[in-house]
Design a protein around this motif. Structure first.
Motif, PDB file in Angstrom:
ATOM      1  N   GLN A  47       0.856  -1.182   0.000  1.00 49.57           N
ATOM      2  CA  GLN A  47       0.000   0.000   0.000  1.00 49.57           C
ATOM      3  C   GLN A  47       0.898   1.240   0.000  1.00 49.57           C
ATOM      4  O   GLN A  47       1.862   1.304   0.762  1.00 49.57           O
ATOM      5  CB  GLN A  47      -0.892   0.014   1.241  1.00 49.57           C
ATOM      6  CG  GLN A  47      -1.677  -1.269   1.469  1.00 49.57           C
ATOM      7  CD  GLN A  47      -0.951  -2.208   2.421  1.00 49.57           C
ATOM      8  OE1 GLN A  47       0.270  -2.223   2.487  1.00 49.57           O
ATOM      9  NE2 GLN A  47      -1.707  -2.988   3.179  1.00 49.57           N
ATOM     10  N   GLY A  48       0.557   2.193  -0.845  1.00 44.99           N
ATOM     11  CA  GLY A  48       1.368   3.412  -0.937  1.00 44.99           C
ATOM     12  C   GLY A  48       2.223   3.452  -2.190  1.00 44.99           C
ATOM     13  O   GLY A  48       2.796   4.490  -2.520  1.00 44.99           O
ATOM     14  N   GLY A  73      -5.001   0.995  -2.552  1.00 40.70           N
ATOM     15  CA  GLY A  73      -3.905   0.082  -2.221  1.00 40.70           C
ATOM     16  C   GLY A  73      -3.323  -0.577  -3.462  1.00 40.70           C
ATOM     17  O   GLY A  73      -3.799  -0.356  -4.584  1.00 40.70           O
ATOM     18  N   GLY A 129       4.409   0.915   2.791  1.00 40.93           N
ATOM     19  CA  GLY A 129       3.439  -0.164   3.042  1.00 40.93           C
ATOM     20  C   GLY A 129       3.498  -0.726   4.449  1.00 40.93           C
ATOM     21  O   GLY A 129       2.514  -1.286   4.929  1.00 40.93           O
ATOM     22  N   THR A 183       0.843   0.825   6.867  1.00 43.72           N
ATOM     23  CA  THR A 183      -0.536   0.383   6.607  1.00 43.72           C
ATOM     24  C   THR A 183      -0.723  -1.071   7.036  1.00 43.72           C
ATOM     25  O   THR A 183      -1.748  -1.432   7.619  1.00 43.72           O
ATOM     26  CB  THR A 183      -0.873   0.530   5.109  1.00 43.72           C
ATOM     27  OG1 THR A 183      -0.567   1.849   4.709  1.00 43.72           O
ATOM     28  CG2 THR A 183      -2.347   0.244   4.852  1.00 43.72           C
ATOM     29  N   PRO A 234      -4.183   2.771   1.782  1.00 41.78           N
ATOM     30  CA  PRO A 234      -2.970   3.170   2.497  1.00 41.78           C
ATOM     31  C   PRO A 234      -3.269   4.160   3.622  1.00 41.78           C
ATOM     32  O   PRO A 234      -4.183   4.987   3.499  1.00 41.78           O
ATOM     33  CB  PRO A 234      -2.097   3.827   1.423  1.00 41.78           C
ATOM     34  CG  PRO A 234      -2.930   3.995   0.216  1.00 41.78           C
ATOM     35  CD  PRO A 234      -4.200   3.212   0.378  1.00 41.78           C
ATOM     36  N   ASP A 267       1.453   6.352   4.616  1.00 39.36           N
ATOM     37  CA  ASP A 267       1.800   5.671   3.355  1.00 39.36           C
ATOM     38  C   ASP A 267       1.244   6.397   2.131  1.00 39.36           C
ATOM     39  O   ASP A 267       1.307   5.880   1.015  1.00 39.36           O
ATOM     40  CB  ASP A 267       1.344   4.209   3.391  1.00 39.36           C
ATOM     41  CG  ASP A 267       2.367   3.332   4.093  1.00 39.36           C
ATOM     42  OD1 ASP A 267       3.565   3.652   4.016  1.00 39.36           O
ATOM     43  OD2 ASP A 267       1.980   2.333   4.716  1.00 39.36           O
ATOM     44  N   ARG A 268       0.699   7.593   2.330  1.00 38.48           N
ATOM     45  CA  ARG A 268       0.368   8.453   1.184  1.00 38.48           C
ATOM     46  C   ARG A 268       1.374   9.588   1.090  1.00 38.48           C
ATOM     47  O   ARG A 268       1.918   9.859   0.035  1.00 38.48           O
ATOM     48  CB  ARG A 268      -1.044   9.017   1.327  1.00 38.48           C
ATOM     49  CG  ARG A 268      -2.085   7.914   1.384  1.00 38.48           C
ATOM     50  CD  ARG A 268      -3.476   8.496   1.459  1.00 38.48           C
ATOM     51  NE  ARG A 268      -4.411   7.499   1.934  1.00 38.48           N
ATOM     52  CZ  ARG A 268      -5.715   7.616   1.859  1.00 38.48           C
ATOM     53  NH1 ARG A 268      -6.256   8.702   1.330  1.00 38.48           N
ATOM     54  NH2 ARG A 268      -6.503   6.677   2.322  1.00 38.48           N
TER      55      ARG A 268
END
Ligand code: F6P
Length: 366
Positions: free
Chosen positions: A14-15, A66, A163, A166, A292, A296-297
């Motif tokens: 994720q991210g 994700g 990731g 998350t 995310p 993670d963004r």
């Protein structure tokens, strides 16, 4: 402007999309031509629709999603020299001699090997009559920037990988959910979490989730661990606790190197806790999915921006990993990050944990 390829490789995290979006939009702002390389290195090896120019809107609406919209794979062909030669030919025909690679340590190792081989690969293609000499001369070297995308948080040189935060949230949601049913039935839940050879997710989930015990590869228990764990859990029961949680990293072993599985721990609890049947929950790929976290963004966005600036500005072919240390973006030679990661793995395998700690952090102390 120069052409730049972006790819996500290995297990998704994720991210990754935030990073891809930042790379594409930064490249466009800086007057470069960004290309998607799809399905990990597979798109480079296959060419054709595997390599595609990207515009601003192509990466719209992905920040909160994700996985990776580029597709990802663990590409076997790229492990062969023929595969890498095909990849070099397909990339250079688009004028791509700069790459941002988002992947785990295996993918970044592959990127480093590819970067080193690039001049030879192009020379071979010219000799075989598959590439114009003028194209080779225009793109004599490959520049690579790596971003570490992996829920495992297992690359030395960066405090966090894309990731991992998350995945930890995902694990905690599950642990919190298991607590209520554990309490209702006075049960022990054994929860297996991912991480491959790294115990980061297990340890942090145990701390943040208030687990009663945790087993991680970096701290393998000695011979009497079964008795010690059973006594510890019995004491917790004796103190009136209704919900017990034991977290087991998928890579956990004992000190002799024998794997300790969540099933082993479940069987132990069932046998030793006075007729109490343990329940084992293997979280699996749910840890790698879903939206995310905020971290993670924004973290991959900043890294994608910095990586693109870097890879477009370097005159030489240096391969660099961009990561986070002490909450600041850090650039590290890819070779050094890989060497340190190998040193951590070797030290853990040799059970020299002091050396593992030094390899993980000490060699990068600023
Ligand atoms: O590296 C990420 C990871 O999710 C590990 O934690 C796990 O061991 C592995 O990938 C699972 O791989 P696959 O997705 O191929 O089953």
């Amino acid at each position: 402007g120069p052409a730049l390829g972006v790819l996500t490789s290995g297990g998704d995290a994720q991210g990754m999309n935030a990073a891809v979006r930042a790379v594409v939009r930064t490249a466009l702002r800086l007057g470069a031509r960004p290309y998607a390389v799809h399905e990990g290195w597979g798109g480079a090896v296959a060419g054709g629709p595997g390599i595609r120019p990207l515009g601003w809107d192509d990466v719209g609406g992905v920040l909160h999603v994700g996985g990776t919209v580029l597709g990802s794979a663990r590409c076997q062909e790229f492990r062969t020299r023929e595969g890498r030669r095909a990849a070099a030919a397909n990339l250079v025909r688009h004028g791509i001699d700069r790459l941002v690679v988002i992947g785990g340590d295996g993918s970044l190792r592959g990127a480093e090997e590819f970067r080193q081989e690039w001049p030879e690969l192009l020379a071979e293609l010219v000799a075989a009559g598959e590439l114009d000499e003028a194209v080779r001369l225009a793109h004599p070297r490959l520049a690579v920037a790596g971003l570490v995308g992996s829920i495992d948080n297992d690359l030395a040189g960066t405090d966090m990988t894309i990731g991992a935060d998350t995945a930890l949230h995902r694990i905690l949601e599950a642990v919190d959910a298991l607590r209520s049913t554990a309490a209702s039935h006075r049960r022990t839940f054994v929860v297996e979490v991912m991480g491959r050879h790294c115990g980061y997710l297990a340890l942090m989930a145990a701390v943040a989730g208030g687990a009663d015990a945790v087993l991680v590869p970096e701290d393998p228990p000695g011979e009497g661990w079964r008795d010690a764990l059973a006594e510890h859990l019995l004491a917790a029961r004796g103190a009136g606790l209704r919900d017990l949680i034991v977290i087991v990293a998928e890579g956990a072993t004992d000190r002799a190197g024998n794997p300790i599985t969540s099933q082993d721990v479940g069987a132990l609890v069932t046998e030793r806790l006075g007729g109490e049947g343990a329940r084992v929950t293997v979280l699996g790929h749910v840890q790698r999915g879903g939206r995310p976290s905020a971290y993670d963004r924004w973290m991959p966005t900043l890294l994608g921006y910095a990586a693109t600036q870097h890879v477009l500005s370097v005159a030489d072919a240096s391969a660099t990993v961009l990561g986070v240390r002490h909450n600041c973006i850090t650039l590290l030679p890819l070779e050094r990050a890989i060497a340190a990661t190998n040193a951590v793995r070797d030290a853990v395998a040799a059970q020299d944990f002091a050396a593992a700690r030094v390899a993980r952090g000490g060699s990068f102390a600023s």
